[in-house]
Design an enzyme around this catalytic site. Structure first.
Site, PDB file in Angstrom:
ATOM      1  N   LYS A 161     -86.195 -41.412  53.850  1.00  0.00           N
ATOM      2  CA  LYS A 161     -85.071 -41.685  52.942  1.00  0.00           C
ATOM      3  C   LYS A 161     -84.166 -42.785  53.507  1.00  0.00           C
ATOM      4  O   LYS A 161     -83.735 -43.694  52.784  1.00  0.00           O
ATOM      5  CB  LYS A 161     -84.279 -40.393  52.721  1.00  0.00           C
ATOM      6  N   LYS A 230     -72.452 -44.717  55.398  1.00  0.00           N
ATOM      7  CA  LYS A 230     -72.998 -43.610  56.209  1.00  0.00           C
ATOM      8  C   LYS A 230     -74.509 -43.767  56.368  1.00  0.00           C
ATOM      9  O   LYS A 230     -75.066 -43.679  57.471  1.00  0.00           O
ATOM     10  CB  LYS A 230     -72.634 -42.275  55.528  1.00  0.00           C
TER      11      LYS A 230
HETATM   12  P1  NAD Z   1     -70.603 -36.330  46.464  1.00  0.00           P
HETATM   13  O1  NAD Z   1     -69.542 -36.769  47.399  1.00  0.00           O
HETATM   14  O2  NAD Z   1     -70.490 -36.635  45.014  1.00  0.00           O
HETATM   15  O3  NAD Z   1     -70.804 -34.731  46.596  1.00  0.00           O
HETATM   16  C1  NAD Z   1     -70.691 -34.020  47.787  1.00  0.00           C
HETATM   17  C2  NAD Z   1     -70.159 -32.638  47.456  1.00  0.00           C
HETATM   18  O4  NAD Z   1     -70.080 -31.878  48.664  1.00  0.00           O
HETATM   19  C3  NAD Z   1     -68.743 -32.679  46.872  1.00  0.00           C
HETATM   20  O5  NAD Z   1     -68.697 -31.911  45.682  1.00  0.00           O
HETATM   21  C4  NAD Z   1     -67.873 -32.092  47.968  1.00  0.00           C
HETATM   22  O6  NAD Z   1     -66.730 -31.384  47.459  1.00  0.00           O
HETATM   23  C5  NAD Z   1     -68.866 -31.159  48.650  1.00  0.00           C
HETATM   24  N1  NAD Z   1     -68.500 -30.843  50.024  1.00  0.00           N
HETATM   25  C6  NAD Z   1     -68.130 -31.704  51.004  1.00  0.00           C
HETATM   26  N2  NAD Z   1     -67.917 -31.033  52.158  1.00  0.00           N
HETATM   27  C7  NAD Z   1     -68.159 -29.721  51.902  1.00  0.00           C
HETATM   28  C8  NAD Z   1     -68.117 -28.541  52.697  1.00  0.00           C
HETATM   29  N3  NAD Z   1     -67.773 -28.574  53.992  1.00  0.00           N
HETATM   30  N4  NAD Z   1     -68.426 -27.361  52.096  1.00  0.00           N
HETATM   31  C9  NAD Z   1     -68.787 -27.314  50.794  1.00  0.00           C
HETATM   32  N5  NAD Z   1     -68.835 -28.402  49.992  1.00  0.00           N
HETATM   33  C10 NAD Z   1     -68.534 -29.597  50.547  1.00  0.00           C
HETATM   34  O7  NAD Z   1     -71.959 -36.901  47.050  1.00  0.00           O
HETATM   35  P2  NAD Z   1     -73.342 -37.122  46.249  1.00  0.00           P
HETATM   36  O8  NAD Z   1     -73.320 -38.482  45.645  1.00  0.00           O
HETATM   37  O9  NAD Z   1     -73.631 -35.922  45.427  1.00  0.00           O
HETATM   38  O10 NAD Z   1     -74.358 -37.201  47.487  1.00  0.00           O
HETATM   39  C11 NAD Z   1     -74.824 -36.044  48.159  1.00  0.00           C
HETATM   40  C12 NAD Z   1     -75.905 -36.458  49.124  1.00  0.00           C
HETATM   41  O11 NAD Z   1     -76.980 -37.068  48.403  1.00  0.00           O
HETATM   42  C13 NAD Z   1     -75.455 -37.517  50.159  1.00  0.00           C
HETATM   43  O12 NAD Z   1     -76.075 -37.255  51.377  1.00  0.00           O
HETATM   44  C14 NAD Z   1     -75.921 -38.819  49.548  1.00  0.00           C
HETATM   45  O13 NAD Z   1     -76.119 -39.811  50.535  1.00  0.00           O
HETATM   46  C15 NAD Z   1     -77.210 -38.382  48.888  1.00  0.00           C
HETATM   47  N6  NAD Z   1     -77.668 -39.187  47.742  1.00  0.00           N
HETATM   48  C16 NAD Z   1     -76.785 -39.608  46.780  1.00  0.00           C
HETATM   49  C17 NAD Z   1     -77.265 -40.354  45.704  1.00  0.00           C
HETATM   50  C18 NAD Z   1     -76.335 -40.850  44.605  1.00  0.00           C
HETATM   51  O14 NAD Z   1     -76.760 -41.708  43.817  1.00  0.00           O
HETATM   52  N7  NAD Z   1     -75.105 -40.352  44.502  1.00  0.00           N
HETATM   53  C19 NAD Z   1     -78.631 -40.658  45.599  1.00  0.00           C
HETATM   54  C20 NAD Z   1     -79.513 -40.176  46.565  1.00  0.00           C
HETATM   55  C21 NAD Z   1     -79.007 -39.432  47.638  1.00  0.00           C
END
Ligand code: NAD
Length: 290
Positions: A161, A230
Site C-alpha cells: 500500500k 503520513k
Molecule cells: P479519517 O480521518 O477520515 O478517519 C479516521 C477516523 O478515525 C475518524 O473518524 C477519527 O475520529 C477516528 N479516530 C482517530 N483516532 C481515534 C482513536 N484513538 N479511537 C477511535 N477513533 C479514532 O481518515 P480516512 O480518510 O478514513 O483514512 C483512514 C485510513 O485509510 C488512513 O490510514 C488512510 O491513510 C487510509 N486511506 C484513506 C483513503 C482515502 O481516500 N481517504 C484511501 C485509502 C486509504
C-alpha cells in the site's frame, strides 16, 4: 459472529456500513460518537470505548484509523476475545502492528472514499494464508473480490500500500510539473494532456485522476494532506529501513510537506498541484468534460 469496527471516518464509515448491509453483526466505536449515528440506525451497536468494542468482537476486530499513532493508542487499550483476529485496514507501519501479539492481518486499501462507499476497494493483505482464507468473505463485503490480494506475510500489505501511494504521489508531482511547463510554453492544456495519454508517458493519473482538478478545481479533500504526508513519511522510512537510497521519494515528500504547510492538514491530497499553479501563475483548468 460479531465484528468490532473502530474508526468511522471517510473510509471506515462506509466500510462498516457495507458490513452491516452484508448482514454482519457490527459493534462500532470512534472518538467522534456522531460518526456512528448512521450505523446505529442501520442496526450497529455503539461501544463507548475501544476496549468495549474489542471485547464485543468475538470473531474480528477491524481498525481503520489515520495511522500508526492512533493504531498504537487503540490497540494498547484493548484485549481481544480468545480466537478473535485483528484486521488493521489503516495505512500504517509493520513495526506498529508487530508490537501486538494477537492473530492478525494487515489489509490496507486503495480506491478512495468512493470505492469505500461502493464496496469496490482494492485490498492488499499481509499475514498467514489460513487467516486470509478464513476472513476473505468479510473483506469481500468491503472490496472488489477480483482485487483482493494476499500479498505475503505479516507487514506485506502495509508495504504494498505504501509503495502504491508513493508512486501515485510521484506521478502527481511529475505530471503537474510537465503540465505547468507545457502550458507556460504555449500548448493548450487539454491538447497536452490527451497527447501525453496517447504516448508512452501515459498514466492512470493523467488519464483519469487529474480530471477532478482540471475540470472542477477539486483537489479531493476526501483524502487529507495530513494523511498523504503520513503515507509519504512511512514510505520513505521503508527505504531507510531496507537501506535503499530514495532521493526522488524524499523530494516528493518535501513537496507534499510544503503543500500541507501552505494549505493546511485538511486540504485535499492533490493540493501540491496548487503550489505549481501559484508558482507559475497558471490555473490548470480545461473547463467541462470534453
Ligand atoms: P479519517 O480521518 O477520515 O478517519 C479516521 C477516523 O478515525 C475518524 O473518524 C477519527 O475520529 C477516528 N479516530 C482517530 N483516532 C481515534 C482513536 N484513538 N479511537 C477511535 N477513533 C479514532 O481518515 P480516512 O480518510 O478514513 O483514512 C483512514 C485510513 O485509510 C488512513 O490510514 C488512510 O491513510 C487510509 N486511506 C484513506 C483513503 C482515502 O481516500 N481517504 C484511501 C485509502 C486509504
Amino acid at each position: 459472529m460479531t465484528i468490532g469496527f473502530i474508526g468511522l471516518g471517510n473510509m471506515g464509515g462506509p466500510m462498516a456500513r457495507n458490513l452491516l448491509k452484508a448482514g454482519y453483526d457490527v459493534t462500532v466505536h470512534d472518538t467522534r460518537q456522531e460518526a456512528a449515528a448512521g450505523h446505529v440506525s442501520q442496526g450497529a451497536t455503539w461501544a463507548d470505548s475501544a476496549a468495549a468494542c474489542a471485547a464485543a468482537a468475538s470473531d474480528v476486530l477491524i481498525t481503520m484509523l489515520p495511522g500508526p499513532r492512533q493504531v498504537e493508542a487503540v490497540m494498547g487499550q484493548v484485549t481481544l476475545p480468545p480466537g478473535a483476529t485483528w484486521i488493521d485496514m489503516s495505512t500504517s507501519a509493520p513495526e506498529t502492528a508487530r508490537r501486538f501479539q494477537v492473530p492478525k492481518l494487515d489489509a490496507p486499501v486503495s480506491g478512495m472514499a468512493r470505492g469505500a462507499q461502493a464496496g469496490t476497494l482494492q485490498i492488499f493483505v499481509g499475514g498467514p494464508a489460513e487467516l486470509y482464507q478464513r476472513h476473505r468473505p468479510i473483506l469481500e463485503a468491503m472490496g472488489d473480490p477480483e482485487r483482493i490480494f494476499h500479498v505475503g506475510p505479516e507487514g506485506a500489505g502495509y508495504t504494498v500500500k505504501l509503495m502504491i501511494n508513493l508512486l501515485w504521489f510521484t506521478h502527481l508531482v511529475a505530471s503537474t510539473e510537465v503540465l505547468t511547463m507545457g502550458v507556460k510554453a504555449g500548448v493548450d492544456l487539454e491538447t497536452l494532456r490527451t497527447s501525453l495519454v496517447a504516448s508512452p508517458a501515459a498514466s492512470t493519473f493523467l488519464e483519469r485522476d487529474v480530471l477532478g482538478v482540471l475540470r472542477e478545481g477539486d483537489y479531493d479533500d476526501s483524502f487529507a494532506m495530513a494523511l498523504a504526508c503520513k503515507d509519504l513519511g512511512l514510505a520513505v522510512d521503508v527505504g531507510r529501513d531496507v537501506g535503499v537510497p530514495v532521493e526522488l521519494s524524499a523530494l516528493v515528500e518535501q513537496i507534499y510537506r510544503r503543500g500541507r504547510a501552505r494549505y493546511g492538514d485538511l486540504a485535499g491530497e492533490m493540493s501540491p498541484m496548487r503550489l505549481y499553479e501559484e508558482l507559475a501563475g497558471v490555473e490548470l483548468r480545461t473547463g467541462g468534460a470534453r
